[in-house]
Design a protein around this motif. Structure first.
Motif, PDB file in Angstrom:
ATOM      1  N   TYR A 116       4.989  -2.131   8.319  1.00  0.00           N
ATOM      2  CA  TYR A 116       5.216  -0.632   8.024  1.00  0.00           C
ATOM      3  C   TYR A 116       6.395  -0.316   7.714  1.00  0.00           C
ATOM      4  O   TYR A 116       7.559  -0.406   8.501  1.00  0.00           O
ATOM      5  CB  TYR A 116       4.647   0.106   9.344  1.00  0.00           C
ATOM      6  N   ARG A 170       0.969  -1.355  -0.100  1.00  0.00           N
ATOM      7  CA  ARG A 170      -0.145   0.063   0.106  1.00  0.00           C
ATOM      8  C   ARG A 170       0.905   1.294  -0.022  1.00  0.00           C
ATOM      9  O   ARG A 170       1.623   1.584   0.986  1.00  0.00           O
ATOM     10  CB  ARG A 170      -0.923  -0.123   1.146  1.00  0.00           C
ATOM     11  N   ASN A 206      -0.118   8.995   6.130  1.00  0.00           N
ATOM     12  CA  ASN A 206      -1.335   9.110   6.508  1.00  0.00           C
ATOM     13  C   ASN A 206      -2.101   7.961   7.234  1.00  0.00           C
ATOM     14  O   ASN A 206      -3.075   7.554   6.723  1.00  0.00           O
ATOM     15  CB  ASN A 206      -2.199   9.643   5.289  1.00  0.00           C
ATOM     16  N   VAL A 207      -1.402   7.345   8.241  1.00  0.00           N
ATOM     17  CA  VAL A 207      -1.946   6.031   8.858  1.00  0.00           C
ATOM     18  C   VAL A 207      -1.735   6.307  10.506  1.00  0.00           C
ATOM     19  O   VAL A 207      -1.296   7.382  10.870  1.00  0.00           O
ATOM     20  CB  VAL A 207      -1.002   4.918   8.621  1.00  0.00           C
ATOM     21  N   ASP A 208      -2.585   5.692  11.056  1.00  0.00           N
ATOM     22  CA  ASP A 208      -2.608   5.581  12.624  1.00  0.00           C
ATOM     23  C   ASP A 208      -2.779   4.274  13.169  1.00  0.00           C
ATOM     24  O   ASP A 208      -3.198   3.370  12.290  1.00  0.00           O
ATOM     25  CB  ASP A 208      -3.528   6.560  13.196  1.00  0.00           C
ATOM     26  N   LEU A 258     -10.164   1.423   3.945  1.00  0.00           N
ATOM     27  CA  LEU A 258      -9.952   0.622   4.857  1.00  0.00           C
ATOM     28  C   LEU A 258     -10.832  -0.361   4.824  1.00  0.00           C
ATOM     29  O   LEU A 258     -10.344  -1.904   4.551  1.00  0.00           O
ATOM     30  CB  LEU A 258     -10.083   1.062   6.570  1.00  0.00           C
ATOM     31  N   TYR A 300       3.295   1.631  15.637  1.00  0.00           N
ATOM     32  CA  TYR A 300       2.034   1.084  15.274  1.00  0.00           C
ATOM     33  C   TYR A 300       1.719  -0.426  15.584  1.00  0.00           C
ATOM     34  O   TYR A 300       2.823  -1.111  15.874  1.00  0.00           O
ATOM     35  CB  TYR A 300       2.115   1.308  13.941  1.00  0.00           C
ATOM     36  N   ASP A 333      -5.352   3.096  14.590  1.00  0.00           N
ATOM     37  CA  ASP A 333      -6.699   2.439  14.246  1.00  0.00           C
ATOM     38  C   ASP A 333      -6.709   1.979  12.691  1.00  0.00           C
ATOM     39  O   ASP A 333      -7.509   1.153  12.386  1.00  0.00           O
ATOM     40  CB  ASP A 333      -7.861   3.839  14.544  1.00  0.00           C
ATOM     41  N   PHE A 334      -6.175   2.433  11.989  1.00  0.00           N
ATOM     42  CA  PHE A 334      -6.009   1.969  10.468  1.00  0.00           C
ATOM     43  C   PHE A 334      -5.505   0.607  10.691  1.00  0.00           C
ATOM     44  O   PHE A 334      -5.874  -0.257  10.003  1.00  0.00           O
ATOM     45  CB  PHE A 334      -5.027   2.954   9.776  1.00  0.00           C
ATOM     46  N   LEU A 375      -7.077  -3.457   9.955  1.00  0.00           N
ATOM     47  CA  LEU A 375      -6.479  -4.319   8.865  1.00  0.00           C
ATOM     48  C   LEU A 375      -6.204  -5.632   9.613  1.00  0.00           C
ATOM     49  O   LEU A 375      -6.021  -6.618   9.057  1.00  0.00           O
ATOM     50  CB  LEU A 375      -5.152  -3.756   8.119  1.00  0.00           C
ATOM     51  N   LYS A 383     -10.277   7.012  -1.351  1.00  0.00           N
ATOM     52  CA  LYS A 383      -9.914   7.297  -0.003  1.00  0.00           C
ATOM     53  C   LYS A 383     -10.909   7.149   1.198  1.00  0.00           C
ATOM     54  O   LYS A 383     -10.517   6.719   2.158  1.00  0.00           O
ATOM     55  CB  LYS A 383      -9.174   8.777  -0.102  1.00  0.00           C
TER      56      LYS A 383
END
Length: 326
Positions: A102, A6, A84-86, A67, A111, A88-89, A93, A63
């Motif tokens: 990552y 990604r 642009n991830v956190d 998810l 993360y 929760d993202f 997954l 966008k």
């Protein structure tokens, strides 16, 4: 074995995420089916086009529903290279039996992933909590460079600096390249500037620029151009690692906030001389033969260009262990 990457690339965000993941993908596809998931939108068309030209299947995802759409894709391992991830993202997954990785630069947070990749020379200084992960791949031994930069021969350094490479990366939305050129040309230095025009440069930018001491290059073989030049002026992205592998001394310029830590660490290691556009002439004058000789040797000692091979092998082992349970 299916691996999903990604990542996005485009005129505004640049091509760095696409370029470095495709280097890793090239090694991974020897034993796995590798595909990409990229955002929909014209801004990201350039990155998608680059991937497709290199034979990768690319899924375009909206966008606003990213998810949920990623959850529906079948894969054994997903690697994310995106700022642009956190948490929760990544929590969204997570699924049984698959691996999640990552590719990090800044350590904004730790993360919830299975493995972390940080190819930067300062990665070990960030104090990742290694017990949180199955594996951490940290430091410049994992730097992702194309095959042309592997196992370069020891660099000869010419006592006279005649040819200077100017490269700021795949994009230049702030038109930094021209500012560098004009600052250097303020004085009559006996040099030729070899200027790289990236694929995501503004359309027509520098097309009409003409000067007897300036040569423009579109899509050159970078390793050849780096070895041709006695000195480089470069943004502090992946290009500085390519220069180190080739043994080409470099003046590093920070063109984005995510390059600050790399610039400081590489300066500390003696791999680059840090500068800014306004002081570029003085920096060039300070690059004596002895200094260039020292920087060249340190760069080649630090970077052998085999990071992608190392990383692909270890990722394969992780996935294989997960699949087989052995």
């Amino acid at each position: 074995m299916k691996i999903l990457i990604r990542a996005d690339g485009g005129k505004t965000i640049g091509m760095g995420h696409i370029m470095r993941t495709s280097v890793l993908a090239e090694e991974l596809k020897q034993f796995a089916e590798v595909s990409y998931a990229c955002l929909e939108g014209e801004e990201f068309d350039l990155g998608v086009s680059c991937l497709k030209q290199n034979g990768y299947s690319v899924l375009r995802l909206p966008k606003e529903d990213l998810l949920n759409r990623l959850k529906d894709i079948d894969y054994d391992c997903m690697m994310v290279d995106n700022y642009n991830v956190d948490s929760d993202f990544f929590n969204g997954l997570k699924r049984k039996g698959t691996l999640l990785g990552y590719i990090d630069d800044l350590k904004k947070e730790e993360y919830p992933v299975d493995f972390i990749i940080n190819q930067n020379p300062y990665a070990l200084d960030l104090n990742y909590r290694k017990e949180k992960y199955l594996k951490t791949f940290l430091g410049i031994k994992y730097v992702l460079l194309r095959k042309e930069f592997q196992n370069q021969s020891k660099r000869y350094i010419d006592p006279v600096c005649k040819d200077i490479l100017v490269t700021v990366g795949g994009s230049d939305i702030n038109r930094i390249t021209e500012k560098i050129i004009l600052n250097i040309l303020k004085e009559e230095l006996e040099v030729t500037l070899h200027v790289v025009i990236g694929p995501a440069f503004p359309r027509g930018y520098l097309d009409t620029f003409s000067h007897p001491k300036v040569k423009l290059y579109h899509n050159p073989t970078m390793s050849n151009l780096m070895k041709k030049c006695d000195l480089a002026i470069s943004a502090c992205g992946s290009t500085v690692y390519e220069l180190a592998a080739c043994g080409t001394p470099a003046i590093g310029i920070v063109v984005a906030d995510n390059q600050i830590m790399a610039s400081e660490k590489l300066k500390q290691l003696g791999i680059i001389k840090a500068s800014n556009i306004e002081n570029i002439l003085d920096s060039i004058k300070e690059m004596t033969y002895e200094k260039r000789l020292e920087m060249s040797a340190k760069g080649q000692e630090l970077v052998d260009g085999l990071g992608a091979k190392r990383l692909a092998s270890e990722i394969f082992n992780l996935i294989n262990e997960r699949i087989t349970g052995v």
